[in-house]
Design a protein around this motif. Sequence first.
Motif, PDB file in Angstrom:
ATOM      1  N   ARG A  91       0.836  -1.205   0.000  1.00  0.00           N
ATOM      2  CA  ARG A  91       0.000   0.000   0.000  1.00  0.00           C
ATOM      3  C   ARG A  91       0.869   1.253   0.000  1.00  0.00           C
ATOM      4  N   GLU A  92       2.096   1.128   0.485  1.00  0.00           N
ATOM      5  CA  GLU A  92       2.988   2.284   0.580  1.00  0.00           C
ATOM      6  C   GLU A  92       4.028   2.322  -0.539  1.00  0.00           C
ATOM      7  N   VAL A  93       4.274   1.184  -1.190  1.00  0.00           N
ATOM      8  CA  VAL A  93       5.325   1.101  -2.205  1.00  0.00           C
ATOM      9  C   VAL A  93       4.713   0.717  -3.546  1.00  0.00           C
ATOM     10  N   ALA A  94       4.830   1.594  -4.529  1.00  0.00           N
ATOM     11  CA  ALA A  94       4.299   1.318  -5.858  1.00  0.00           C
ATOM     12  C   ALA A  94       5.129   0.242  -6.543  1.00  0.00           C
ATOM     13  N   ALA A  95       4.460  -0.611  -7.315  1.00  0.00           N
ATOM     14  CA  ALA A  95       5.141  -1.712  -8.003  1.00  0.00           C
ATOM     15  C   ALA A  95       5.049  -1.532  -9.513  1.00  0.00           C
ATOM     16  N   PHE A  96       6.116  -1.901 -10.192  1.00  0.00           N
ATOM     17  CA  PHE A  96       6.199  -1.898 -11.647  1.00  0.00           C
ATOM     18  C   PHE A  96       6.753  -3.254 -12.054  1.00  0.00           C
ATOM     19  N   ASP A  97       6.136  -3.888 -13.038  1.00  0.00           N
ATOM     20  CA  ASP A  97       6.608  -5.228 -13.419  1.00  0.00           C
ATOM     21  C   ASP A  97       6.039  -5.611 -14.773  1.00  0.00           C
ATOM     22  N   VAL A  98       6.614  -6.667 -15.346  1.00  0.00           N
ATOM     23  CA  VAL A  98       6.058  -7.245 -16.563  1.00  0.00           C
ATOM     24  C   VAL A  98       4.847  -8.104 -16.191  1.00  0.00           C
ATOM     25  N   ASP A  99       3.891  -8.164 -17.077  1.00  0.00           N
ATOM     26  CA  ASP A  99       2.727  -9.035 -16.875  1.00  0.00           C
ATOM     27  C   ASP A  99       3.135 -10.452 -17.250  1.00  0.00           C
ATOM     28  N   ASN A 100       3.910 -11.085 -16.365  1.00  0.00           N
ATOM     29  CA  ASN A 100       4.401 -12.423 -16.707  1.00  0.00           C
ATOM     30  C   ASN A 100       3.300 -13.479 -16.598  1.00  0.00           C
ATOM     31  N   ALA A 101       2.229 -13.172 -15.864  1.00  0.00           N
ATOM     32  CA  ALA A 101       1.094 -14.094 -15.836  1.00  0.00           C
ATOM     33  C   ALA A 101       0.414 -14.113 -17.205  1.00  0.00           C
ATOM     34  N   GLY A 102       0.149 -12.925 -17.743  1.00  0.00           N
ATOM     35  CA  GLY A 102      -0.450 -12.858 -19.065  1.00  0.00           C
ATOM     36  C   GLY A 102       0.463 -13.423 -20.129  1.00  0.00           C
ATOM     37  N   GLY A 103       1.768 -13.111 -20.029  1.00  0.00           N
ATOM     38  CA  GLY A 103       2.728 -13.643 -20.991  1.00  0.00           C
ATOM     39  C   GLY A 103       2.815 -15.158 -20.929  1.00  0.00           C
ATOM     40  N   THR A 104       2.837 -15.686 -19.707  1.00  0.00           N
ATOM     41  CA  THR A 104       2.872 -17.148 -19.532  1.00  0.00           C
ATOM     42  C   THR A 104       1.638 -17.792 -20.136  1.00  0.00           C
ATOM     43  N   ALA A 105       0.483 -17.211 -19.859  1.00  0.00           N
ATOM     44  CA  ALA A 105      -0.761 -17.767 -20.389  1.00  0.00           C
ATOM     45  C   ALA A 105      -0.732 -17.827 -21.909  1.00  0.00           C
ATOM     46  N   ARG A 106      -0.236 -16.775 -22.546  1.00  0.00           N
ATOM     47  CA  ARG A 106      -0.208 -16.766 -24.014  1.00  0.00           C
ATOM     48  C   ARG A 106       0.766 -17.789 -24.575  1.00  0.00           C
ATOM     49  N   VAL A 107       1.911 -17.975 -23.914  1.00  0.00           N
ATOM     50  CA  VAL A 107       2.859 -18.994 -24.381  1.00  0.00           C
ATOM     51  C   VAL A 107       2.238 -20.376 -24.278  1.00  0.00           C
ATOM     52  N   VAL A 108       1.640 -20.681 -23.134  1.00  0.00           N
ATOM     53  CA  VAL A 108       1.060 -22.009 -22.925  1.00  0.00           C
ATOM     54  C   VAL A 108      -0.127 -22.226 -23.866  1.00  0.00           C
ATOM     55  N   GLU A 109      -0.948 -21.201 -24.050  1.00  0.00           N
ATOM     56  CA  GLU A 109      -2.065 -21.309 -24.994  1.00  0.00           C
ATOM     57  C   GLU A 109      -1.564 -21.563 -26.407  1.00  0.00           C
ATOM     58  N   HIS A 110      -0.441 -20.938 -26.759  1.00  0.00           N
ATOM     59  CA  HIS A 110       0.151 -21.167 -28.078  1.00  0.00           C
ATOM     60  C   HIS A 110       0.594 -22.623 -28.225  1.00  0.00           C
ATOM     61  N   LEU A 111       1.232 -23.157 -27.187  1.00  0.00           N
ATOM     62  CA  LEU A 111       1.680 -24.555 -27.242  1.00  0.00           C
ATOM     63  C   LEU A 111       0.484 -25.500 -27.348  1.00  0.00           C
ATOM     64  N   LEU A 112      -0.549 -25.243 -26.558  1.00  0.00           N
ATOM     65  CA  LEU A 112      -1.751 -26.078 -26.627  1.00  0.00           C
ATOM     66  C   LEU A 112      -2.430 -25.949 -27.989  1.00  0.00           C
ATOM     67  N   GLY A 113      -2.437 -24.739 -28.518  1.00  0.00           N
ATOM     68  CA  GLY A 113      -3.054 -24.516 -29.817  1.00  0.00           C
ATOM     69  C   GLY A 113      -2.338 -25.232 -30.934  1.00  0.00           C
ATOM     70  N   GLY A 114      -1.052 -25.556 -30.717  1.00  0.00           N
ATOM     71  CA  GLY A 114      -0.286 -26.302 -31.710  1.00  0.00           C
ATOM     72  C   GLY A 114      -0.431 -27.806 -31.560  1.00  0.00           C
ATOM     73  N   GLY A 115      -1.335 -28.232 -30.679  1.00  0.00           N
ATOM     74  CA  GLY A 115      -1.593 -29.654 -30.524  1.00  0.00           C
ATOM     75  C   GLY A 115      -0.902 -30.309 -29.350  1.00  0.00           C
ATOM     76  N   ARG A 116      -0.151 -29.555 -28.567  1.00  0.00           N
ATOM     77  CA  ARG A 116       0.524 -30.139 -27.392  1.00  0.00           C
ATOM     78  C   ARG A 116      -0.513 -30.336 -26.287  1.00  0.00           C
TER      79      ARG A 116
END
Length: 323
Positions: free
Chosen positions: A154-179
């Motif tokens: 609440r006192e310290v602002a955070a900045f970061d990559v959306d690695n949850a969203g990025g991870t989801a897209r990578v895994v969805e891509h792998l699944l979409g390729g038949g894995r």
Amino acid sequence: MVHRVTLEDVARAAGVSAATASRALSGRGPASPATRSRVGSAARDLGYVPNAAARALATRGGPRVAVAVGGVTADVLADQYVGRVVAAAAGVAGAHEAGVSLHWLPLDDPGALARLGENRAIGAVLVVNPTQELLAAAPRSLRGRVAAIGVGTREVAAFDVDNAGGTARVVEHLLGGGRRRVAMVSGVGWLPCVQRAVGAYARVVEEAGCPVRVVPGDFSAVRGEEAAVEIMRRWPDTDAVYALGDLSALGVLGALRRAGVDVPGDVAVAGFDDLPVASLGALTTSTNPVEEIAAGAVSAVLEGRARRPVELFPSVLVVRETG
């Protein structure tokens, strides 16, 4: 309320990133003459005055931004990720006539952050690899002068990559390729960002009706090699491996190929970060705009804008030959 012109305003007007704008204004780091001229013109047109932030730092008696890195040992300071953060932080700080110093925050010594806050040579702090425990120890004297890359409070602002969203897209891509049997090599377990990514991976594979297979990692190529052997021993029918970190993914890739596994024919491999070596290894991955994140965090804390709870930067899927 009168809007104070920020470095991001100048960057937007010049059509460049905040990191590039800071380099152009400070004269430190790479920037073409045309870029320096364009950024300088934008700063003059907007009335940008970097000394305003320098005066804010001066109220603490010192023109220095401390990049403080959480870790088990001081070896974390040698990590190339930290080097990229420091370089970007120095570019922005230089535009504000401030310097940058590098510090280790031992995970078992929360008081280390408080001691930084007491150092009058330090005007602002950027915490890298933070935990809630480390940030909870931030003294009131640091309020408004500290930001974090990763988790915030609440006192310290955070900045970061959306690695949850990025991870989801990578895994969805792998699944979409038949894995259908995608295993994950995670990262250092105490980092909240790793927990976010593992949660995103598990959600995507479970929703697809596929098994969850996670082995611990530490972002290194050596551990990636070991993890690949462990995965194929425990789950020999695995047809894809996603590693949270390109170096780990390249370690996985090397181990599989040495074992005679066809990549991507038998097993696809993907990573995260899009490091320069990822393109050399034709690795499918997802981007991590480290320089933009660090520049945004330092700009916010120097210009008094580090009040928002969290700012996530998008991660973009990059498809190459391995997956």
